[in-house]
Design an enzyme around this catalytic site. Structure first.
Site, short mmCIF file in Angstrom:
data_model
loop_
_atom_site.label_atom_id
_atom_site.label_comp_id
_atom_site.label_asym_id
_atom_site.label_seq_id
_atom_site.Cartn_x
_atom_site.Cartn_y
_atom_site.Cartn_z
N ASP A 1 30.51 23.35 21.29
CA ASP A 1 30.99 23.90 20.02
C ASP A 1 31.65 25.24 20.35
OD1 ASP A 1 31.45 24.75 17.47
OD2 ASP A 1 29.35 24.80 16.83
N HIS B 1 36.25 30.07 11.08
CA HIS B 1 36.02 29.93 9.63
C HIS B 1 37.11 30.59 8.80
CE1 HIS B 1 31.40 29.43 10.51
NE2 HIS B 1 32.17 28.60 11.18
N ASP C 1 36.76 26.20 16.60
CA ASP C 1 35.51 25.76 15.96
C ASP C 1 35.78 24.54 15.08
OD1 ASP C 1 32.97 25.60 14.93
OD2 ASP C 1 33.10 27.40 13.72
N HIS D 1 30.62 19.11 16.85
CA HIS D 1 30.86 18.76 15.45
C HIS D 1 32.33 18.53 15.15
CE1 HIS D 1 32.17 22.77 13.80
NE2 HIS D 1 31.37 23.26 14.72
N GLU E 1 28.49 19.72 10.13
CA GLU E 1 27.71 20.76 10.83
C GLU E 1 27.77 22.09 10.10
OE1 GLU E 1 27.28 24.15 13.74
OE2 GLU E 1 28.98 23.58 12.51
N GLU E 2 28.98 22.39 9.58
CA GLU E 2 29.23 23.72 9.02
C GLU E 2 28.44 24.02 7.75
OE1 GLU E 2 30.67 25.87 10.62
OE2 GLU E 2 32.38 25.13 11.77
#
Ligand code: BES
Ligand code: ZN
Length: 386
Positions: free
Chosen positions: A277, A354, A215, A199, A249-250
């Site tokens: 990923d 994140h 990520d 992603h 994607e998230e």
């Protein structure tokens, strides 16, 4: 007279004239065509559908098929035995998702090994830095769209000398960030597709800055390095290869879901999918690669393990997400075989994802760990497109 009958009957059955067990074999048409002339008997195709055929054979005849596939094609399997024609028909029907004769042999050392030596930690690191320098790659942000345009432009640059390669931005109706797909057309089995993806977007819970280095700038950087190597070495695959950078994607695997759904609808033949990923952070001490065992394909995962042993030569194991945690799940849910090699076991996963702290620095400061995933990807692509 009665005794004579008994003797005749007995001698018939002893000489093997009792009805032999027969089975219905579903088999790849190309395999049948290739070994057919070398069998000691002739085969008659009862039913055909797409790339598959059904033939009726006795047990010794099936054994001969298996031996010939081994000795001539240097591989295992490639067919299935069924007790009834109805069962065999069910397996090869378009509705069935279980029909697949995928060659999971490892045979391309002569091509793979020289390419592995060219995997560059520096190239991967530079791409991670370039992508994580965007303030965010959030799917609804302006920089989210700009960063995807940057991926697109980088892939165009790497492939512009090749007329059999195209790079497209895939637009999505419900949000602005597009996905990117680079396609290398296969020269023999053009309709069969192998996909390597990850992603493109990032997200942060603690503000607007989402560098998303691990990520998933790392996954896109590994995908980009594979593209670079295939282009530099002028690799011409038999099957079609597609490299994908998925949008959004998230927020629920949105980009990959839309793409996988449309591929299913158009009945595209996706033979294998590999997801990258998070490849930067070496957070588990005992092992380097963890194959995610849920929402993935068991047979392809076993093959991935063989590829790691043969080419990457690092300790590996299995781990579970417990839910559809990345884009592989979009493909699995559409019935396509997908695998997801991950950087740590689930317990040890990078605590900075994140957040504003998901940087190259906090993931170790270099791309050494990502090199292993890039090597595995090169091996997967070359073995699957031979
Ligand atoms: N890269 C993560 C998935 C991940 C995180 C796998 C940690 C293994 C360990 C991915 O980008 C992600 O964050 N996925 C979402 C799920 C999605 C359906 C929104 C997640 O895990 O919350
Ligand atoms: Zn994430």
């Amino acid at each position: 007279m009665k005794n004579l009958f008994t003797i005749i009957l007995l001698s018939f059955s002893l000489s093997g004239l009792a009805a032999p067990i027969r089975k219905f074999i579903s088999i790849d048409k190309n395999i049948l065509k290739s070994i057919g002339p070398e069998l000691s008997y002739s085969t008659q195709t009862l039913v055909e559908n797409g790339s598959a055929a059904i033939v009726e054979l006795s047990l010794p005849q099936i054994e001969e098929v298996s031996h010939k596939i081994h000795s001539k094609l240097h591989r295992c399997g490639g067919f299935m035995a069924h007790d009834s024609l109805a069962e065999a028909r069910g397996i090869i029907s378009n509705k069935s998702k279980t029909f697949s004769f995928i060659d999971y042999s490892v045979s391309e050392q002569a091509k793979v090994v020289p390419m592995l030596e060219q995997v560059s930690e520096e190239e991967i690191r530079k791409m991670v830095l370039a992508l994580s320098s965007y303030e965010t790659r959030h799917y609804q942000s302006e920089t989210g769209t700009q960063s995807v345009q940057f991926i697109h432009d980088s892939w165009v640059k790497l492939s512009r000398h090749r007329s059999d390669v195209k790079v497209e931005l895939v637009k999505h109706d419900q949000w602005a960030q597009p996905s990117v797909i680079l396609t290398i057309s296969g020269s023999a089995k053009t309709d069969e597709i192998i996909i390597l993806g990850g992603h493109a977007d990032s997200i942060a819970m603690d503000g607007d800055e989402a560098p998303g280095a691990d990520d998933n700038a790392s996954g896109i950087a590994s995908v980009t390095e594979v593209i670079r190597l295939l282009m530099v070495n002028n690799y011409k695959p038999n099957r079609t290869i597609q490299f994908m950078a998925y949008a959004a994607e998230e927020v629920g695997l949105l980009g990959s879901k839309e793409i996988a759904k449309s591929y299913r609808k158009e009945k595209k033949k996706v033979v294998g999918v590999m997801q990258l990923d998070m490849t930067l952070f070496k957070g588990s001490q005992d092992k380097d690669i963890f194959l995610i065992s849920d929402y993935t394909n068991k047979a392809q995962n076993t093959f991935m393990g063989k590829l790691i042993d043969e080419y990457v030569k690092v300790p590996w194991g299995y781990s579970k997400c417990g839910y559809g945690c990345s884009d592989h799940a979009s493909w699995s849910s559409m019935g396509y075989p997908a695998s997801f090699p991950f950087e740590t076991s689930m317990e040890d996963h990078n605590p900075n994802i994140h957040t504003i702290d998901d940087t190259l620095e906090s993931a170790g400061g270099n791309a050494d760990h990502a090199v292993k995933f890039t090597k595995l990807s090169v091996a997967y692509i070359l073995e699957m497109t031979k």
